[in-house]
Design an enzyme around this catalytic site. Structure first.
Site, PDB file in Angstrom:
ATOM      1  N   ARG A 194     -29.594 -31.140 -37.321  1.00 61.55           N
ATOM      2  CA  ARG A 194     -29.110 -32.505 -37.062  1.00 61.55           C
ATOM      3  C   ARG A 194     -29.014 -33.335 -38.340  1.00 61.55           C
ATOM      4  NH1 ARG A 194     -27.727 -34.220 -32.665  1.00 61.55           N
ATOM      5  NH2 ARG A 194     -28.541 -32.315 -31.774  1.00 61.55           N
ATOM      6  N   LYS A 240       0.847  -1.204   0.000  1.00 65.37           N
ATOM      7  CA  LYS A 240       0.000   0.000   0.000  1.00 65.37           C
ATOM      8  C   LYS A 240       0.878   1.248   0.000  1.00 65.37           C
ATOM      9  CE  LYS A 240      -3.759   2.323   2.449  1.00 65.37           C
ATOM     10  NZ  LYS A 240      -4.824   2.208   3.469  1.00 65.37           N
ATOM     11  N   HIS A 293      -9.070 -29.324 -34.970  1.00 64.31           N
ATOM     12  CA  HIS A 293      -9.938 -28.203 -34.614  1.00 64.31           C
ATOM     13  C   HIS A 293     -10.925 -28.579 -33.509  1.00 64.31           C
ATOM     14  CE1 HIS A 293      -8.096 -26.050 -37.843  1.00 64.31           C
ATOM     15  NE2 HIS A 293      -8.509 -26.935 -38.733  1.00 64.31           N
TER      16      HIS A 293
END
Length: 510
Positions: free
Chosen positions: A434, A135, A273
């Site tokens: 799909r 600090k 990938h």
């Protein structure tokens, strides 16, 4: 005369650093084991008790938590009021702090460690001193890492002080260090309480390396790992080849995640990938690799291969004929390693498969936030399957269906996988519908599709995917079930004698 406070658990470079400070005229205040180590090395120190006028108490639990320490650290040098108070109270300034913390991480991972030992290795005084001094970094250099000793000594020797820029960098490092330390403690205690999703989620990772670039050359990147040693790429040892890239790490991680689901049997995985392009299992690792390669000899070019058994010369000769980015395996026979390492750029990674795959959460970043979920570790056995068609699958079909189900879990949604003879023959990944994924998988399989089985990561909203399976010669299908139009797909299966089983579990992967 300037004073330095040194109290470290990690004593790497300690003596040389302290001697360097002594040569610059610093008095050294020290505690416990650090003081003993310095005095053995012939370096005179001042006991912390001589500074505070108070003894260490409770087995050292309290020794630096004292105004004569924290006042000396927090006093602002150009604040006349602060300086007057310090003088009135007889508190001398401390000009440099070198502290690192009790080995909490190492203690947690120690075999047979007790909860009491872990608690005793929660450092209180150390973080308090680091935070107080940091600090006040405008005046005080604060070191928590031995790697910074040389830089600080050099600046002190050349300039008599450290630069503000250096002190600011050191302070930032301190607060990262203490934040990491607190995060580890919070994780440990939260796990003990069984609280799954607490009101705040704090995670900490340690840097493995900077990367040449990210997903694309215009993006910068770095690689970090969890603090727990796990069955993961972050804990693999690179034996050969150039540094891993961002995409290498993503693909390697995907390959390892797949491999984990094939424990107990020789398995080989090819990835491109972040999608599997070929997976094979067999009685031997060589047979498994032959199947993985045959699954898609085109896509494996430039891919990542992961094996769950050591690479012998027979496999190495086959692998050496293909351009591959990475080979991951538990080990490499010496002759196999010598052959493969003749390729300059291939990365050979040795992964200790005895490490536990104990990751509990999957964390994904989104803009301004994180998504946190359980890892998808759900396994399905033959007993879990529910046959919904007139024809039940044969035992051979059940084995192939379960294999296909393990694979489809790791393919980007929408996902369709075709399997035959313990190998993938068609993979349809990441499609917006799909039936599109099914057509890709079937086209890839070609004539091999006849007599194969099909897996789907989610239910069929329409019977069109099943109709494509019929035309391709698929004999059995595994899918979660649960569509309001399930009966339409069941009817098509029954019409053509296809067996279909439901798992009751969905495996979306986004």
């Amino acid at each position: 005369m300037k004073r330095a406070l040194i109290s470290v658990s990690d004593k790497s470079g300690l003596v040389a650093f302290a001697k360097g400070l002594k040569d610059l005229g610093y008095e050294i205040i020290s505690t416990g084991g650090t003081r003993k180590a310095l005095e053995v090395a012939g370096i005179e120190t001042i006991s912390i008790s001589d500074v505070t006028g108070f003894p260490e108490i409770m087995d050292g639990r309290v020794k630096t938590l004292h105004p004569k320490v924290h006042g000396a650290l927090l006093g602002v040098r150009d604040n006349e009021s602060h300086m007057a108070q310090l003088k009135e109270l007889g508190i001398d300034l401390i000009d440099l702090v070198c502290v690192n913390l009790y080995p909490f991480k190492e203690t947690v991972h120690k075999p047979g460690v007790t909860h009491e030992e872990v608690i005793e290795n929660i450092d209180i005084g150390g973080p308090s001193m680091l935070r107080s001094a940091s600090k006040n970094y405008a005046s005080i250099p604060v070191l928590c890492d031995p790697k910074d000793y040389e830089k600080v000594l050099k600046e002190l020797q050349e300039n008599g002080e450290t630069s503000l820029d250096t002190r600011e960098h050191l302070a930032a490092k301190v607060f990262r260090h203490t934040a990491r330390y607190d995060a580890m403690i919070a994780e440990y205690l939260t796990a003990r309480t069984g609280e799954k999703y607490p009101e705040s989620f704090t995670i900490t990772y340690d840097k493995v390396q900077d990367l040449r670039y990210g997903e694309n050359p215009h993006q910068s990147a770095a690689f970090y790992k969890n603090m727990h040693p796990q069955y993961s790429l972050a804990n693999a040892t690179q034996l050969h080849g150039k540094e891993l890239s961002y995409n290498n790490i993503q693909d390697g991680n995907a390959a390892i995640e797949i491999l984990k689901d094939f424990e107990g049997q020789p398995a080989a995985v090819g990835v491109k990938h972040m999608n599997p392009c070929g997976i094979g299992i067999g009685k031997t690792i060589e047979e498994a690799w032959d199947k993985a390669y045959e699954a898609d000899p085109v896509s494996i070019f430039g891919g990542i291969v992961a094996l769950n058994a050591p690479v012998n010369m027979a496999i190495a000769e086959k692998l050496s004929k293909i351009f591959l980015e990475i080979i991951i395996a538990p080990d490499f026979a010496q002759d196999a390693f010598e052959l493969l390492s003749k390729k300059k750029n291939i990365r050979l990674m040795k992964l200790d498969t005895s490490l536990e795959p104990d990751a509990k959460y999957k964390v994904t970043n989104v803009l301004d936030g994180l998504l946190v979920q359980d890892m998808d570790t759900k396994q399905i056995t033959a007993e879990d399957l529910r046959c919904v068609t007139n024809r039940k699958p044969t035992q051979e079909e059940i084995e192939q269906l379960l294999f296909a189900w393990k694979v489809v879990k790791h393919v980007k949604s929408n996902a369709i996988v075709l399997v035959k003879d313990n190998m993938t023959i068609g993979v349809g990944a990441g499609q917006m519908n799909r039936v599109g994924a099914a057509k890709i998988a079937i086209e890839q399989a070609g004539e091999k599709a006849k007599g194969s089985v099909m897996s789907s990561d989610a239910f069929f909203p329409m019977p069109d995917t099943v109709e494509e399976a019929v035309k391709a010669g698929v004999t059995a299908i595994i899918q979660p079930g649960g569509s309001i139009k399930d009966q339409l797909s069941i009817d098509v299966c029954n019409e053509y004698g296809i067996a279909m089983v439901y798992t009751g579990v969905r495996h979306f992967k986004h």
